[in-house]
Design a protein around this motif. Sequence first.
Motif, short mmCIF file in Angstrom:
data_model
loop_
_atom_site.label_atom_id
_atom_site.label_comp_id
_atom_site.label_asym_id
_atom_site.label_seq_id
_atom_site.Cartn_x
_atom_site.Cartn_y
_atom_site.Cartn_z
N SER A 87 47.88 35.15 31.32
CA SER A 87 47.19 34.27 30.39
C SER A 87 45.80 33.88 30.88
O SER A 87 44.96 33.49 30.08
N SER A 88 45.56 34.01 32.18
CA SER A 88 44.28 33.59 32.74
C SER A 88 43.20 34.65 32.53
O SER A 88 43.48 35.83 32.53
N ASP A 89 41.97 34.19 32.38
CA ASP A 89 40.88 35.12 32.14
C ASP A 89 39.93 35.23 33.33
O ASP A 89 39.08 36.09 33.37
N HIS A 90 40.07 34.36 34.31
CA HIS A 90 39.12 34.39 35.43
C HIS A 90 39.75 34.91 36.72
O HIS A 90 40.83 35.47 36.72
N GLU A 91 39.02 34.68 37.80
CA GLU A 91 39.38 35.20 39.11
C GLU A 91 40.75 34.74 39.62
O GLU A 91 41.33 35.37 40.48
N THR A 92 41.23 33.62 39.09
CA THR A 92 42.50 33.09 39.59
C THR A 92 43.70 33.81 38.98
O THR A 92 44.81 33.32 39.01
N ARG A 93 43.47 34.96 38.40
CA ARG A 93 44.57 35.75 37.84
C ARG A 93 45.64 36.09 38.86
O ARG A 93 46.80 36.13 38.56
N TYR A 94 45.17 36.41 40.09
CA TYR A 94 46.10 36.82 41.14
C TYR A 94 46.38 35.63 42.04
O TYR A 94 45.44 35.04 42.59
N VAL A 95 47.62 35.25 42.16
CA VAL A 95 47.97 34.11 43.01
C VAL A 95 49.20 34.39 43.84
O VAL A 95 50.04 35.23 43.48
N LEU A 107 44.52 34.80 45.24
CA LEU A 107 44.49 36.11 45.89
C LEU A 107 43.38 36.93 45.26
O LEU A 107 43.11 36.78 44.07
N THR A 108 42.76 37.78 46.05
CA THR A 108 41.85 38.74 45.45
C THR A 108 42.69 39.88 44.87
O THR A 108 43.86 40.05 45.23
N ARG A 109 42.09 40.64 44.03
CA ARG A 109 42.78 41.80 43.46
C ARG A 109 43.20 42.78 44.57
O ARG A 109 44.28 43.35 44.53
N GLU A 110 42.31 42.92 45.57
CA GLU A 110 42.61 43.83 46.69
C GLU A 110 43.84 43.35 47.46
O GLU A 110 44.71 44.15 47.81
N GLN A 111 43.89 42.02 47.72
CA GLN A 111 45.05 41.47 48.43
C GLN A 111 46.32 41.64 47.59
O GLN A 111 47.38 41.94 48.11
N PHE A 112 46.17 41.44 46.29
CA PHE A 112 47.33 41.58 45.40
C PHE A 112 47.90 43.00 45.45
O PHE A 112 49.11 43.20 45.51
N ASN A 113 47.01 43.98 45.46
CA ASN A 113 47.45 45.37 45.44
C ASN A 113 47.82 45.92 46.81
O ASN A 113 48.43 46.98 46.91
#
Length: 122
Positions: A87-95, A107-113
């Motif tokens: 539902s989020s549109d900004h950088e806080t998408r990954y937590v 989390l950054t996208r890189e950390q998430f993946n």
Amino acid sequence: MTLKLCQGPACHQYITKDRLKGPAGSKTYQTRRRSTMYYGKGNFCSLNCQNDWWELHGDNAVDHFGRLTEPKHLTEENAWEKRYDWSSDHETRYVYVNGITNEQRPLTREQFNDSNYTLNER
Ligand SMILES: [Zn+2]
């Protein structure tokens, strides 16, 4: 390429055309042989054969490798779980969310993946 035998104890009892082998007049239903099998880490030709093995040997296997007698505990230090907020549109998408305290850390996208990146103590 070597063929592996299905470890299902009743594999030869399933009546299928591919299991019927041998010269005319002395055909028998035989355990399946395959180069690759997709069940039970490559040991079984089908889920039926895997389940048959488990039905026959499961209790002994659990006892042999150590039956749990006390519940295991997942503590606060190891309860971090990566989540993706659709539902989020900004950088806080990954937590990272702690399943016990509900604390959230971005989390950054890189950390998430990155499957090696974790806050858990392992
Ligand atoms: Zn089988």
